[in-house]
Scaffold this active site. Structure first.
Site, PDB file in Angstrom:
ATOM      1  CG  HIS A 184     -23.152  -6.491  10.563  1.00 25.92           C
ATOM      2  ND1 HIS A 184     -23.623  -7.011   9.379  1.00 25.92           N
ATOM      3  CD2 HIS A 184     -23.684  -5.231  10.663  1.00 25.92           C
ATOM      4  CE1 HIS A 184     -24.403  -6.123   8.787  1.00 25.92           C
ATOM      5  NE2 HIS A 184     -24.458  -5.036   9.532  1.00 25.92           N
ATOM      6  CG  HIS A 226     -25.425 -13.688  11.680  1.00 22.38           C
ATOM      7  ND1 HIS A 226     -24.900 -14.280  10.558  1.00 22.38           N
ATOM      8  CD2 HIS A 226     -25.495 -12.357  11.416  1.00 22.38           C
ATOM      9  CE1 HIS A 226     -24.646 -13.352   9.645  1.00 22.38           C
ATOM     10  NE2 HIS A 226     -25.008 -12.177  10.137  1.00 22.38           N
TER      11      HIS A 226
END
Length: 264
Positions: A184, A226
Site C-alpha cells: 500500500h 505493518h
C-alpha cells in the site's frame, strides 16, 4: 663427636624421605640435594610441554560480542517492533482507537491494488483521447510493475506481519502473509508522484493527494498490518518506482502496437 659413619647414615635416612622427583633430578643419588644451577638446567630441558592454554579474555569477548553493525541492526529492529506495537492503536476492536478501525479499513481499500487496476483499465477503455490513453496506459504499467516488484521483495525478505495484526485484510494472496515492504505504501507513493506529474490539479487538490499517500502509510501501522520500517521502505521504494516508469515511458512511438490495440 659424631663419627663420619653416623653422619652418613643420618643423611641417607633423610634422603630416603625426600620426594621421588627430587631423587630423579639429582645427579649424585637420592641423598644429595640438587644445586640451583642443576634445577635451572632441568627446567630448561626440552620436553613435550603443556598444550595450548585456554583462550584469553579478549578472545572470549571477540567470540561472544557481535560486531558494532550487528548490535546496531538488532537495536533498530527492537525499536521498530516496539514502536510498531505502540502505534498499532487500531489493530483490534478492543485497542485504544478501536472505534476508528472501520475508517482505517476504508483507507486501506483506497490504497489496494485491485481498485486501482480495475479503475485504470476502465478509464483506458472509455478514454477517447490519445493523450488520456497514453497517461492511463502508463499508469496501468506502473501499477503492474509495483505488484511484481513488491511480490519479489516480499518473497526474498519473508518478514512476517506483526503479531498484533488481525488477518482480515481486503482480498489477499499468498505473498500478502509477508510484511516487508508495504505494498500500500509503495503504491500510494508511486501514484502520488505520477498524478502530480501528469495531471493538472489545483494546489488544494495536490495537497490532498500528498496527504492521501501519507495517511495510507500511517494507516498500515495503525491497523497493525505493518511495522514502521515496512512503511518507510515502501514509501521510498514507490517514489523510486516512478523513475523507472518515466524511463520506460510508453508512447505511440515506443509502443505503437499497444496504442493501436487500445485505440479500437
Amino acid at each position: 663427636m659424631p663419627s663420619p659413619r653416623g653422619s652418613r647414615e643420618r643423611r641417607a635416612a633423610a634422603g630416603a624421605g625426600r620426594p621421588e622427583f627430587l631423587s630423579l633430578v639429582s645427579p649424585r643419588g637420592p641423598g644429595i640435594p640438587d644445586s640451583p644451577s642443576r634445577r635451572r638446567e632441568v627446567s630448561a630441558a626440552p620436553g613435550p610441554g603443556p598444550g595450548p592454554g585456554p583462550p584469553l579474555p579478549e578472545e572470549d569477548c571477540m567470540k561472544l560480542n557481535p560486531s558494532f553493525t550487528g548490535i546496531a541492526l538488532r537495536s533498530l529492529l527492537a525499536i521498530d517492533l516496539w514502536a510498531s506495537k505502540r502505534l498499532g492503536v487500531c489493530a483490534r476492536e478492543g485497542s485504544a482507537w478501536g472505534s476508528a478501525r472501520p475508517l482505517m479499513k476504508v483507507i486501506e481499500v483506497s490504497g489496494h491494488g485491485i481498485p486501482w487496476l480495475l479503475g485504470t483499465a476502465y478509464g483506458l477503455c472509455r478514454s477517447d483521447s490519445s493523450a488520456g490513453r497514453e497517461v492511463l496506459l502508463n499508469l496501468l504499467f506502473a501499477l503492474l510493475l509495483d505488484l511484481v516488484l513488491v511480490a519479489v521483495v516480499k518473497g526474498l525478505v519473508r518478514r512476517r506481519r506483526p503479531t498484533h495484526n488481525k488477518m482480515d485484510m481486503f482480498v489477499t494472496v499468498s505473498v500478502d502473509k509477508y510484511s516487508f515492504p508495504s505494498g500500500h505504501a509503495t503504491r500510494a507513493a508511486m501514484v502520488c508522484r505520477f498524478v502530480l506529474h501528469h495531471l493538472v490539479l489545483a494546489i488544494p487538490l495536490r495537497v490532498l493527494v500528498v496527504l492521501w499517500a501519507v495517511i495510507v502509510g500511517i494507516s498500515r501501522v495503525m491497523l497493525g498490518r505493518h511495522n514502521v520500517t515496512d512503511v518507510a521502505f515502501g514509501l521510498i521504494m514507490g517514489y523510486m518506482q516512478y523513475s523507472v516508469v518515466e524511463y520506460f515511458w510508453l508512447s505511440p512511438l515506443s509502443a505503437p502496437t499497444l496504442f493501436a490495440l487500445w485505440s479500437h
